[in-house]
Design a protein around this motif. Sequence first.
Motif, PDB file in Angstrom:
ATOM      1  N   PRO A   1      12.114  12.470  41.915  1.00 44.79           N
ATOM      2  CA  PRO A   1      13.028  11.412  41.476  1.00 44.79           C
ATOM      3  C   PRO A   1      14.281  11.403  42.340  1.00 44.79           C
ATOM      4  CG  PRO A   1      13.114  13.302  39.980  1.00 44.79           C
ATOM      5  CD  PRO A   1      12.003  13.570  40.953  1.00 44.79           C
ATOM      6  N   PRO A   2      14.885  10.237  42.541  1.00 47.83           N
ATOM      7  CA  PRO A   2      14.521   8.943  41.956  1.00 47.83           C
ATOM      8  C   PRO A   2      13.429   8.182  42.706  1.00 47.83           C
ATOM      9  CG  PRO A   2      16.518   8.701  43.239  1.00 47.83           C
ATOM     10  CD  PRO A   2      16.169  10.172  43.291  1.00 47.83           C
ATOM     11  N   VAL A   3      12.987   8.701  43.855  1.00 45.59           N
ATOM     12  CA  VAL A   3      11.949   8.007  44.631  1.00 45.59           C
ATOM     13  C   VAL A   3      10.666   7.867  43.813  1.00 45.59           C
ATOM     14  CG1 VAL A   3      10.556   8.067  46.727  1.00 45.59           C
ATOM     15  CG2 VAL A   3      12.911   8.832  46.802  1.00 45.59           C
ATOM     16  N   SER A   4      10.412   8.830  42.946  1.00 48.24           N
ATOM     17  CA  SER A   4       9.181   8.802  42.146  1.00 48.24           C
ATOM     18  C   SER A   4       9.131   7.604  41.205  1.00 48.24           C
ATOM     19  CB  SER A   4       9.051  10.090  41.339  1.00 48.24           C
ATOM     20  OG  SER A   4      10.157  10.260  40.470  1.00 48.24           O
ATOM     21  N   GLU A   5      10.276   6.970  40.963  1.00 43.17           N
ATOM     22  CA  GLU A   5      10.325   5.796  40.097  1.00 43.17           C
ATOM     23  C   GLU A   5       9.963   4.507  40.849  1.00 43.17           C
ATOM     24  OE1 GLU A   5      14.282   5.870  38.567  1.00 43.17           O
ATOM     25  OE2 GLU A   5      14.099   7.889  37.743  1.00 43.17           O
ATOM     26  N   ASN A   6       9.735   4.612  42.150  1.00 41.91           N
ATOM     27  CA  ASN A   6       9.456   3.448  42.999  1.00 41.91           C
ATOM     28  C   ASN A   6       8.002   3.017  42.839  1.00 41.91           C
ATOM     29  OD1 ASN A   6       8.873   1.754  45.273  1.00 41.91           O
ATOM     30  ND2 ASN A   6      10.665   2.575  46.327  1.00 41.91           N
TER      31      ASN A   6
ATOM     32  N   VAL B   1       1.458  13.077  43.386  1.00 39.67           N
ATOM     33  CA  VAL B   1       1.919  13.436  42.047  1.00 39.67           C
ATOM     34  C   VAL B   1       3.409  13.151  41.989  1.00 39.67           C
ATOM     35  CG1 VAL B   1       2.276  15.271  40.352  1.00 39.67           C
ATOM     36  CG2 VAL B   1       0.154  15.210  41.678  1.00 39.67           C
ATOM     37  N   ARG B   2       3.822  12.426  40.967  1.00 43.81           N
ATOM     38  CA  ARG B   2       5.221  12.061  40.806  1.00 43.81           C
ATOM     39  C   ARG B   2       5.889  12.962  39.762  1.00 43.81           C
ATOM     40  NH1 ARG B   2       3.931   5.790  39.392  1.00 43.81           N
ATOM     41  NH2 ARG B   2       6.107   5.306  39.842  1.00 43.81           N
ATOM     42  N   LEU B   3       7.073  13.486  40.093  1.00 42.22           N
ATOM     43  CA  LEU B   3       7.908  14.164  39.109  1.00 42.22           C
ATOM     44  C   LEU B   3       8.863  13.126  38.556  1.00 42.22           C
ATOM     45  CD1 LEU B   3       6.693  16.655  40.473  1.00 42.22           C
ATOM     46  CD2 LEU B   3       8.939  17.719  40.404  1.00 42.22           C
ATOM     47  N   ALA B   4       8.891  12.984  37.232  1.00 41.96           N
ATOM     48  CA  ALA B   4       9.701  11.918  36.649  1.00 41.96           C
ATOM     49  C   ALA B   4      10.179  12.300  35.258  1.00 41.96           C
ATOM     50  CB  ALA B   4       8.893  10.618  36.594  1.00 41.96           C
ATOM     51  N   SER B   5      11.077  11.478  34.728  1.00 37.31           N
ATOM     52  CA  SER B   5      11.625  11.712  33.395  1.00 37.31           C
ATOM     53  C   SER B   5      10.987  10.806  32.355  1.00 37.31           C
ATOM     54  CB  SER B   5      13.136  11.485  33.404  1.00 37.31           C
ATOM     55  OG  SER B   5      13.421  10.175  33.848  1.00 37.31           O
TER      56      SER B   5
ATOM     57  N   ARG C   1      15.905   5.846  36.152  1.00 41.06           N
ATOM     58  CA  ARG C   1      15.335   6.032  34.826  1.00 41.06           C
ATOM     59  C   ARG C   1      15.789   7.341  34.198  1.00 41.06           C
ATOM     60  NH1 ARG C   1      10.907   2.990  33.267  1.00 41.06           N
ATOM     61  NH2 ARG C   1      11.251   4.043  31.263  1.00 41.06           N
ATOM     62  N   SER C   2      15.973   8.387  35.009  1.00 42.51           N
ATOM     63  CA  SER C   2      16.424   9.664  34.458  1.00 42.51           C
ATOM     64  C   SER C   2      17.774   9.493  33.762  1.00 42.51           C
ATOM     65  CB  SER C   2      16.516  10.718  35.554  1.00 42.51           C
ATOM     66  OG  SER C   2      17.379  10.295  36.595  1.00 42.51           O
ATOM     67  N   SER C   3      18.669   8.702  34.369  1.00 40.86           N
ATOM     68  CA  SER C   3      19.989   8.480  33.775  1.00 40.86           C
ATOM     69  C   SER C   3      19.889   7.719  32.465  1.00 40.86           C
ATOM     70  CB  SER C   3      20.884   7.708  34.748  1.00 40.86           C
ATOM     71  OG  SER C   3      21.079   8.421  35.944  1.00 40.86           O
TER      72      SER C   3
END
Length: 338
Positions: free
Chosen positions: A125-130, A145-149, A192-194
């Motif tokens: 993240p935050p690239v994983s939200e793309n 594999v995406r690391l995300a919130s 999205r994490s924020s």
Amino acid sequence: MSVTINDVARLSGVSKRTVSRVINCSPAVGEATRERVLEIIKETGFSPDKQARGLASSRSYLLGLIYDNPDALYIDQVQRGALSVCAELGYELVVHPGSSKHEDFIDDCLRFISRSKLDGVIILPPVSENKALAAALREAQCPYVRLASVDLDDADNIVVSDERAAMRDMASHLVELGHTDIGFISGPQHFRSSTERLAGFLAELQVYNVQLPDSRIVEGKNNYESGLMCAQTLLDTPNRPTAIVANNDEMAAAALRVASNLNIKVPDELSVAGFDDNILASRIIPSLTTIRRPVYNMACLAVQKLINKSRATKEKLPLQKTVTPTLVKRESTGQCSE
């Protein structure tokens, strides 16, 4: 004399083919045998010829890490976790920092993957939200594999940190200490994490009938400098909050600095909390109450998922999708004095 695969097989009491299966993460090997072979590999310092393995299996045994994140401590934890699994299973990690604001960011990522002949990539993240990047990787048939919130993808393609639930715990902690006038330094709201962290915090405050006015929410940039400005806005006023929660530890540390500059005692006159539990959180004075995000474990899980995708057999190892951050109570939060 260098150790060979034949030496590992002899010392392990198994065939050369079994050692090869362990190296290539085949599920056809029993767990006890796998552990015995891996222990011999570790003891002897055996290093498979990755180039020969790649030629034999059309795989490079290289995994990529793509990120655009200014938090060096976060990146360090990710790399440590990923490398621990890569080293154990005979893979290498190739790191690629990029700028998601550039128009050619996605093309740059695809060139990196092609140039390095990667078996797959981990996206932070935050690239994983793309969404566009994920779509481009699927089209290019590059495992990722995406690391995300937040849950953005199929279970095999993501490791989710339930940050909304974690921030509910933080809100409960502060309200139970008597804090009802709380300031919040958020991260950029296009991340999205924020939004997940703020939403979780607000949702739990509502359970206690505690309001968080818009005037108490200041948007930072997840770095120390913006944390200083946001904390100054919240604290350099006669009507200051009794507690401040920051979107990450770096901005929380900045809030501690501003409080010190203004001769505000923490936690006697002000409680401060962060998010991440990076290495500095337990070392600064006062030590920081925060949310421990299991970044190291998330990176380990992401690598395991990528290697799972490359297994020749349809039988895959079941791997979890969601991890849960935990509240760590330290010296920077205390009973409200007002």
